[in-house]
Design an enzyme around this catalytic site. Structure first.
Site, short mmCIF file in Angstrom:
data_model
loop_
_atom_site.label_atom_id
_atom_site.label_comp_id
_atom_site.label_asym_id
_atom_site.label_seq_id
_atom_site.Cartn_x
_atom_site.Cartn_y
_atom_site.Cartn_z
N HIS A 147 -26.45 2.34 21.77
CA HIS A 147 -25.74 1.61 20.61
C HIS A 147 -25.03 3.25 19.15
O HIS A 147 -25.88 2.72 18.68
CB HIS A 147 -26.14 0.83 20.00
CG HIS A 147 -26.62 -0.35 21.09
ND1 HIS A 147 -27.41 -1.90 20.47
CD2 HIS A 147 -26.22 -0.67 22.04
CE1 HIS A 147 -26.93 -2.73 21.88
NE2 HIS A 147 -26.91 -1.54 22.74
N ARG A 174 -25.28 -8.52 35.21
CA ARG A 174 -24.40 -7.91 34.38
C ARG A 174 -24.14 -7.16 35.06
O ARG A 174 -25.08 -6.13 36.16
CB ARG A 174 -25.16 -7.01 33.12
CG ARG A 174 -24.69 -6.54 32.43
CD ARG A 174 -25.01 -6.73 30.50
NE ARG A 174 -26.47 -6.46 30.92
CZ ARG A 174 -27.69 -6.55 30.85
NH1 ARG A 174 -28.31 -8.07 30.41
NH2 ARG A 174 -28.86 -5.94 30.84
N GLU A 214 -21.77 -2.93 34.00
CA GLU A 214 -21.55 -2.35 32.79
C GLU A 214 -21.16 -0.88 33.09
O GLU A 214 -22.20 -0.39 34.13
CB GLU A 214 -23.30 -2.11 31.98
CG GLU A 214 -23.21 -1.39 31.44
CD GLU A 214 -24.28 -1.44 30.21
OE1 GLU A 214 -25.43 -1.93 30.24
OE2 GLU A 214 -23.91 -1.25 28.66
N TYR A 271 -26.11 -15.49 33.16
CA TYR A 271 -27.34 -16.05 33.06
C TYR A 271 -26.99 -16.90 33.22
O TYR A 271 -27.23 -17.37 32.14
CB TYR A 271 -27.96 -15.29 31.32
CG TYR A 271 -27.67 -13.09 31.37
CD1 TYR A 271 -28.26 -11.95 31.95
CD2 TYR A 271 -26.74 -13.46 30.55
CE1 TYR A 271 -27.65 -11.26 32.08
CE2 TYR A 271 -26.40 -12.09 30.27
CZ TYR A 271 -26.08 -11.35 30.93
OH TYR A 271 -25.78 -9.74 31.13
N HIS A 314 -24.30 -13.00 25.21
CA HIS A 314 -23.92 -11.02 24.66
C HIS A 314 -22.54 -11.20 24.17
O HIS A 314 -21.31 -11.19 24.56
CB HIS A 314 -25.27 -10.49 25.02
CG HIS A 314 -24.63 -9.89 26.24
ND1 HIS A 314 -23.60 -9.21 26.42
CD2 HIS A 314 -25.29 -10.19 27.11
CE1 HIS A 314 -23.74 -9.00 28.50
NE2 HIS A 314 -24.85 -10.03 28.59
N ASP A 346 -25.13 4.08 30.03
CA ASP A 346 -25.40 2.81 30.17
C ASP A 346 -24.96 1.99 31.50
O ASP A 346 -23.84 1.80 30.57
CB ASP A 346 -25.24 2.54 28.08
CG ASP A 346 -25.49 0.78 28.10
OD1 ASP A 346 -26.42 0.59 28.87
OD2 ASP A 346 -25.47 0.42 26.74
N HIS A 363 -19.96 -1.83 23.22
CA HIS A 363 -20.62 -0.55 22.09
C HIS A 363 -20.08 0.13 21.99
O HIS A 363 -19.50 1.07 23.15
CB HIS A 363 -21.92 -1.40 21.72
CG HIS A 363 -23.01 -0.46 22.95
ND1 HIS A 363 -22.97 0.40 23.48
CD2 HIS A 363 -23.49 -1.96 24.31
CE1 HIS A 363 -23.87 0.57 23.96
NE2 HIS A 363 -23.75 -0.98 25.35
N ASP A 399 -30.45 -2.11 34.10
CA ASP A 399 -29.48 -1.38 33.66
C ASP A 399 -30.54 0.07 33.39
O ASP A 399 -31.53 0.03 31.95
CB ASP A 399 -29.97 -2.53 31.98
CG ASP A 399 -29.28 -1.90 31.21
OD1 ASP A 399 -28.81 -0.89 30.86
OD2 ASP A 399 -28.92 -3.18 29.92
N HIS A 446 -33.24 -8.69 27.42
CA HIS A 446 -33.77 -7.61 27.16
C HIS A 446 -34.95 -7.00 27.91
O HIS A 446 -36.40 -6.92 27.27
CB HIS A 446 -34.22 -7.12 25.24
CG HIS A 446 -33.16 -6.97 25.16
ND1 HIS A 446 -32.89 -6.74 23.47
CD2 HIS A 446 -31.80 -6.16 25.37
CE1 HIS A 446 -31.79 -6.73 23.03
NE2 HIS A 446 -31.12 -6.18 24.28
N GLU A 485 -19.56 -4.74 29.71
CA GLU A 485 -20.88 -5.59 30.12
C GLU A 485 -20.83 -7.01 30.11
O GLU A 485 -21.71 -7.31 29.70
CB GLU A 485 -21.63 -4.53 29.60
CG GLU A 485 -22.16 -4.60 27.92
CD GLU A 485 -23.08 -4.08 27.80
OE1 GLU A 485 -24.10 -4.22 27.90
OE2 GLU A 485 -23.25 -3.32 26.85
N ASP A 509 -54.48 13.10 18.25
CA ASP A 509 -54.15 13.85 18.41
C ASP A 509 -53.02 14.18 19.60
O ASP A 509 -52.23 15.00 20.28
CB ASP A 509 -55.20 14.74 19.60
CG ASP A 509 -56.11 15.46 19.22
OD1 ASP A 509 -56.36 15.92 17.28
OD2 ASP A 509 -57.52 15.52 18.97
#
Ligand code: GLY
Ligand code: MN
Ligand code: MN
Length: 442
Positions: free
Chosen positions: A366, A411, A413, A393, A355, A276, A359, A265, A248, A389, A39
């Protein structure tokens, strides 16, 4: 509350799509409701292509676009919606539905049928089509239904000697349309970006040592919802100290400590368009010297990368600029050794910047749209929207890094719209200069 009509631009999008693939039939399934436990469903969000082409946000639906044929009403295509039947008992529990009448009156469907008629009616809709556009492989059960209709269509071809129309994935065609944002979409993106910038500003003002990451996530979420976002565009990352080195990070459950930075982020989704934004700032009232040096490095590179954006530039040009700028800065801070160009060529910067820089951004964080055209990186054109961005790190295990730079994640962005003359920074309201950030924390 149910809508009374959807804007005319949904129809324009369908016309444009059919112009790109004349004689084709497109089949788009709605997203499915996914059961979490008895449910209880996960929150429903319509599939983005379906939403983009119809505005219809109910589950258990199909959108079929077919050439207008003899039933033309001045339009080049026929929009057929298969929707859930009206059902007073179910609507008492789950809320109102549009039903077939709403599908026609509110969403402009030329024909609307109950969803349980889909299998029986689809073969007829395929008649005369030169190509079928349907994305296989997302939902096995739906694939079976579409294939059964194709098979039934094949039988109807009898001994005519005709082949079955070929099956194509519509993602590239719709992706190309969605890549170029119309004036209406730009307004929606601006709104999502304004609200998201306000949420980041609120966090800058409110964050204190001793708060938990989840409190900050809740604060950001509150601002999104208060100003009209329906949901987040992706799971918010709220990462204090070393947690920010996890790209992430999603746990968002540790206490924030004096002396650490916090990386947020997070982007609110407003009427199916998401922002973003990432901002990084001190949990307390000041940056340490090491944090400030790294922050200024990332900020300088980020600003000069944003400044490059105009029609004709390519994403790899921006990324290369970022990698060179970061490498140069890391060499002068003693974090890397050697020659800039050799390090960039050998990807040595990836120890600190693993990274990509950009994008596409739109209905999905994305977003869809090809990155290459004829095998070459495509050039930016007005109406495209992208993120910039860069970050830094230093992984907790990397003890070769000087102490002042250890276990730090940064970061920055922003969301950038390409305009005919250059660009518009849609997220310029979110402070990023050190002086602006510190002024927010007074
Ligand atoms: N928030 C996901 C990204 O920055 O790509
Ligand atoms: Mn991003
Ligand atoms: Mn992001």
């Amino acid at each position: 509350m149910l809508l009374s009509h959807v804007p005319g631009y949904f129809k324009q999008r369908r016309e444009t799509l059919l112009e790109k693939a004349p004689g084709s039939v497109f089949i788009f399934p709605a997203n499915e409701e996914v059961l979490r436990n008895p449910d209880v469903h996960y929150p429903f969000r319509q599939e983005s292509h379906f939403q983009y082409l119809s505005g219809f946000d109910e589950p258990e639906s199909f959108l079929v676009l077919a050439p207008a044929g003899s039933q033309s009403t001045g339009s080049k295509h026929r929009m057929v919606l298969f929707v859930r039947r009206r059902d007073p008992e179910k609507e008492m529990w789950e809320g109102e539905r549009y039903g077939t009448d709403g599908a026609k009156q509110v969403f402009g469907a030329d024909e609307a049928y109950a969803i349980d008629e889909f299998d029986q009616r689809l073969p007829d809709l395929l008649k005369g089509s030169e190509r079928i556009y349907y994305r296989m492989g997302l939902h096995q059960a739906t694939d079976q239904r579409v294939l059964a209709a194709v098979e039934s269509h094949r039988r109807s071809l009898g001994r005519s000697g005709k082949s079955l129309p070929p099956l194509h994935d519509p993602n590239e065609l719709v992706g190309e349309l969605r890549l170029f944002k119309s004036a209406e979409e730009i307004e929606l993106l601006r709104k999502a970006c304004r609200i998201t910038a306000l949420a980041h500003k609120t966090a800058m003002r409110e964050v204190r040592p001793g708060m938990n990451e989840y409190e900050v996530e809740a604060l950001v979420d509150y601002v999104f919802r208060k100003y009209g976002c329906q949901r987040v565009g992706y799971g918010s990352i709220v990462a204090g100290g070393r947690n920010a080195t996890c790209l992430h990070y999603r746990s968002n459950n540790e206490e924030l400590r004096e002396g650490d930075l916090i990386l947020i982020d997070a982007g609110g989704e407003h009427d199916y368009y998401t922002s973003d934004i990432t901002r990084t700032f001190p949990v307390g009232k000041s940056f340490t010297d090491g944090q400030a040096k790294l922050y200024e490095l990332v900020l300088g590179v980020q600003k000069s990368a944003v400044a490059m954006i105009r029609p004709g530039i390519r994403l790899p040009d921006i990324h290369k600029h970022v990698c060179e700028g970061l490498t140069e800065g890391l060499l002068s801070l003693g974090l890397l050794q050697g020659s800039r160009d050799e390090i960039v060529k050998g990807l040595g910067y990836r120890r600190f910047y693993p990274h990509n820089t950009s994008h596409w951004l739109g209905m999905d964080v994305h977003d869809v749209g090809l990155y290459l055209k004829n095998g070459e990186p495509r050039v930016l054109e007005p109406g495209m929207c992208l993120t910039v961005e860069p970050g830094f790190y230093s992984q907790p295990g990397d003890t070769a890094v000087p102490a002042e730079f250890q276990k730090i994640g940064i970061r920055i962005e922003d969301d950038i719209l390409v305009t005919p003359m250059g660009h518009e920074n849609l997220t310029a309201d979110a402070p990023k200069e050190i002086s602006e950030i510190l002024a927010m924390k007074k």
